[in-house]
Design a protein around this motif. Structure first.
Motif, PDB file in Angstrom:
ATOM      1  N   PRO A 194      44.257  -2.357  38.854  1.00  0.00           N
ATOM      2  CA  PRO A 194      44.804  -2.713  40.826  1.00  0.00           C
ATOM      3  C   PRO A 194      45.240  -1.273  41.483  1.00  0.00           C
ATOM      4  O   PRO A 194      44.947  -1.918  43.391  1.00  0.00           O
ATOM      5  CB  PRO A 194      45.817  -3.547  40.493  1.00  0.00           C
ATOM      6  N   TYR A 195      45.546  -0.291  41.480  1.00  0.00           N
ATOM      7  CA  TYR A 195      45.920   0.805  42.060  1.00  0.00           C
ATOM      8  C   TYR A 195      45.178   2.224  42.631  1.00  0.00           C
ATOM      9  O   TYR A 195      44.560   3.050  42.680  1.00  0.00           O
ATOM     10  CB  TYR A 195      46.584   0.883  42.080  1.00  0.00           C
ATOM     11  N   ILE A 196      43.225   1.079  42.359  1.00  0.00           N
ATOM     12  CA  ILE A 196      42.008   2.761  42.207  1.00  0.00           C
ATOM     13  C   ILE A 196      42.117   2.280  43.086  1.00  0.00           C
ATOM     14  O   ILE A 196      42.213   3.891  43.725  1.00  0.00           O
ATOM     15  CB  ILE A 196      41.345   1.787  40.950  1.00  0.00           C
ATOM     16  N   LYS A 197      41.556   2.220  43.947  1.00  0.00           N
ATOM     17  CA  LYS A 197      41.181   2.045  45.646  1.00  0.00           C
ATOM     18  C   LYS A 197      42.473   3.140  45.977  1.00  0.00           C
ATOM     19  O   LYS A 197      41.931   4.285  47.217  1.00  0.00           O
ATOM     20  CB  LYS A 197      40.619   0.461  46.926  1.00  0.00           C
ATOM     21  N   GLU A 198      43.508   2.512  46.407  1.00  0.00           N
ATOM     22  CA  GLU A 198      44.482   3.201  46.896  1.00  0.00           C
ATOM     23  C   GLU A 198      45.521   4.456  46.655  1.00  0.00           C
ATOM     24  O   GLU A 198      45.664   5.798  47.245  1.00  0.00           O
ATOM     25  CB  GLU A 198      46.086   2.865  46.864  1.00  0.00           C
ATOM     26  N   SER A 199      44.827   4.906  45.145  1.00  0.00           N
ATOM     27  CA  SER A 199      45.116   6.150  44.731  1.00  0.00           C
ATOM     28  C   SER A 199      44.133   7.041  45.419  1.00  0.00           C
ATOM     29  O   SER A 199      44.557   8.336  45.326  1.00  0.00           O
ATOM     30  CB  SER A 199      45.334   5.743  43.162  1.00  0.00           C
ATOM     31  N   VAL A 200      42.893   6.127  44.662  1.00  0.00           N
ATOM     32  CA  VAL A 200      41.686   7.669  45.393  1.00  0.00           C
ATOM     33  C   VAL A 200      41.901   8.010  46.812  1.00  0.00           C
ATOM     34  O   VAL A 200      41.948   9.272  46.582  1.00  0.00           O
ATOM     35  CB  VAL A 200      39.966   7.276  45.050  1.00  0.00           C
ATOM     36  N   LEU A 201      42.697   7.106  47.209  1.00  0.00           N
ATOM     37  CA  LEU A 201      41.961   7.505  49.049  1.00  0.00           C
ATOM     38  C   LEU A 201      43.729   8.068  49.264  1.00  0.00           C
ATOM     39  O   LEU A 201      44.040   9.451  50.697  1.00  0.00           O
ATOM     40  CB  LEU A 201      42.765   6.132  49.937  1.00  0.00           C
ATOM     41  N   HIS A 202      44.485   7.556  48.021  1.00  0.00           N
ATOM     42  CA  HIS A 202      46.042   8.635  48.449  1.00  0.00           C
ATOM     43  C   HIS A 202      45.728  10.418  48.206  1.00  0.00           C
ATOM     44  O   HIS A 202      46.372  10.919  48.946  1.00  0.00           O
ATOM     45  CB  HIS A 202      47.013   8.414  47.609  1.00  0.00           C
ATOM     46  N   LEU A 203      44.669  10.659  47.170  1.00  0.00           N
ATOM     47  CA  LEU A 203      45.139  11.853  46.716  1.00  0.00           C
ATOM     48  C   LEU A 203      43.958  12.353  47.642  1.00  0.00           C
ATOM     49  O   LEU A 203      44.248  13.959  47.268  1.00  0.00           O
ATOM     50  CB  LEU A 203      44.227  11.852  45.353  1.00  0.00           C
ATOM     51  N   TYR A 204      42.787  11.505  48.290  1.00  0.00           N
ATOM     52  CA  TYR A 204      42.424  12.176  49.587  1.00  0.00           C
ATOM     53  C   TYR A 204      42.809  12.933  50.460  1.00  0.00           C
ATOM     54  O   TYR A 204      43.163  14.055  51.406  1.00  0.00           O
ATOM     55  CB  TYR A 204      41.252  11.348  49.895  1.00  0.00           C
ATOM     56  N   ASP A 205      44.330  12.107  50.522  1.00  0.00           N
ATOM     57  CA  ASP A 205      45.314  12.315  51.628  1.00  0.00           C
ATOM     58  C   ASP A 205      45.510  13.657  51.253  1.00  0.00           C
ATOM     59  O   ASP A 205      46.060  14.586  52.516  1.00  0.00           O
ATOM     60  CB  ASP A 205      46.258  11.299  51.974  1.00  0.00           C
ATOM     61  N   LEU A 206      46.253  13.870  49.697  1.00  0.00           N
ATOM     62  CA  LEU A 206      46.954  15.084  49.324  1.00  0.00           C
ATOM     63  C   LEU A 206      45.970  16.236  49.851  1.00  0.00           C
ATOM     64  O   LEU A 206      46.997  16.969  49.923  1.00  0.00           O
ATOM     65  CB  LEU A 206      46.959  15.235  48.047  1.00  0.00           C
ATOM     66  N   GLY A 207      45.032  16.115  50.158  1.00  0.00           N
ATOM     67  CA  GLY A 207      43.802  17.331  50.342  1.00  0.00           C
ATOM     68  C   GLY A 207      43.150  17.697  49.095  1.00  0.00           C
ATOM     69  O   GLY A 207      42.341  18.485  49.361  1.00  0.00           O
ATOM     70  N   ILE A 208      42.506  16.842  48.206  1.00  0.00           N
ATOM     71  CA  ILE A 208      42.078  17.014  47.049  1.00  0.00           C
ATOM     72  C   ILE A 208      40.837  16.083  47.338  1.00  0.00           C
ATOM     73  O   ILE A 208      40.435  15.280  47.294  1.00  0.00           O
ATOM     74  CB  ILE A 208      43.077  15.832  45.886  1.00  0.00           C
TER      75      ILE A 208
END
Length: 253
Positions: A194-208
């Protein structure tokens, strides 16, 4: 004696097919990730200097058997940076031997690491990075949001579970400053879907900018997980397209 050849720094080190050589330097780790493939982690099983040196000598003594233009010396564990003293000694020996032997891998090598990132900012690790900065590839594993990361990537030990997100995320800015454009590896198990989408976008926000995702290979899946997985991929794809993330960021499964 052959003339010492120093390759043009503009020449891509990985030109042609690179040979990968892996050192499992320890079976120890600070974490007890629930999906970890390495069973029987312990503090006793660690590579000795004698074993490492013998392996290096064996490979470099047989140069003609390893014709690849480039080489990646890969260090894994456990957590490889727990053995930073041994790694530093190994890498110094490799560099010295490549030079003394005028080996065709001289100046055409990389030292590669996949780390949990917890002691990335330690003095010894940072000194090692300073010494080898032009020949390093380091990936820090962070699974996404705090909720997703701490679901599986917990500290080892008795008592209540303690997630490691805060201990890893604090080192992400330093890592990205030293290795711009680096990617991370994310692992998905049944409970994480359930957390795939939010996790990928979060990692993008971190600059990854590069997120590489794989699923647990063991039999941990439940009925209906395939549909949940598909829905998350569709939602993630829509978010990446609608948000324009695809212009500078990537995600592979």
């Amino acid at each position: 004696m052959k003339e010492q050849v120093i390759k043009d720094n503009a020449e891509p080190w990985q030109g042609g097919m690179a040979k990968n050589i892996t050192f499992i330097v320890t079976k120890d780790c600070q974490l007890a990730c629930k999906y970890c493939y390495l069973v029987g982690k312990n503090e006793k099983e660690r590579m000795s200097w004698e074993t490492a040196k013998a392996a290096i000598d064996y490979i470099l003594d047989r140069e003609k058997e390893f014709p690849q233009e480039s080489v990646v010396w890969d260090f894994i564990g456990g957590e490889p940076f727990l053995e930073i003293d041994l790694i530093d000694k190994i890498c110094d020996y490799i560099k010295t031997q490549l030079y003394l032997r005028n080996h065709h891998w001289f100046n055409s090598y990389r030292f590669s690491f996949s780390t949990n990132g917890i002691n990335y900012d330690s003095g010894k690790v940072q000194e090692f990075i300073r010494k080898n900065s032009t020949h390093l590839s380091i990936g820090i594993t962070i699974d996404g949001t705090r909720r997703k990361h701490d679901l599986n990537r917990i500290w080892k030990g008795e008592g209540p579970e303690k997630g490691s997100y805060d201990d890893v995320v604090r080192n992400i800015p330093l890592w990205l400053k030293q290795f711009p454009g680096s990617g991370t590896k994310v692992t998905i198990s049944s409970a994480d879907i359930p957390y795939i989408k939010e996790s990928v976008l979060h990692l993008y926000d971190l600059g990854i900018q590069e997120v590489n995702i794989n699923v647990v290979f063991e039999d941990v899946w439940k009925e209906g997980d395939d549909k949940l997985f598909e829905n998350q991929l569709m939602e993630l794809a829509d978010a990446i397209i609608d948000g324009g993330w695809y212009e500078n960021y990537s995600c592979s499964f």
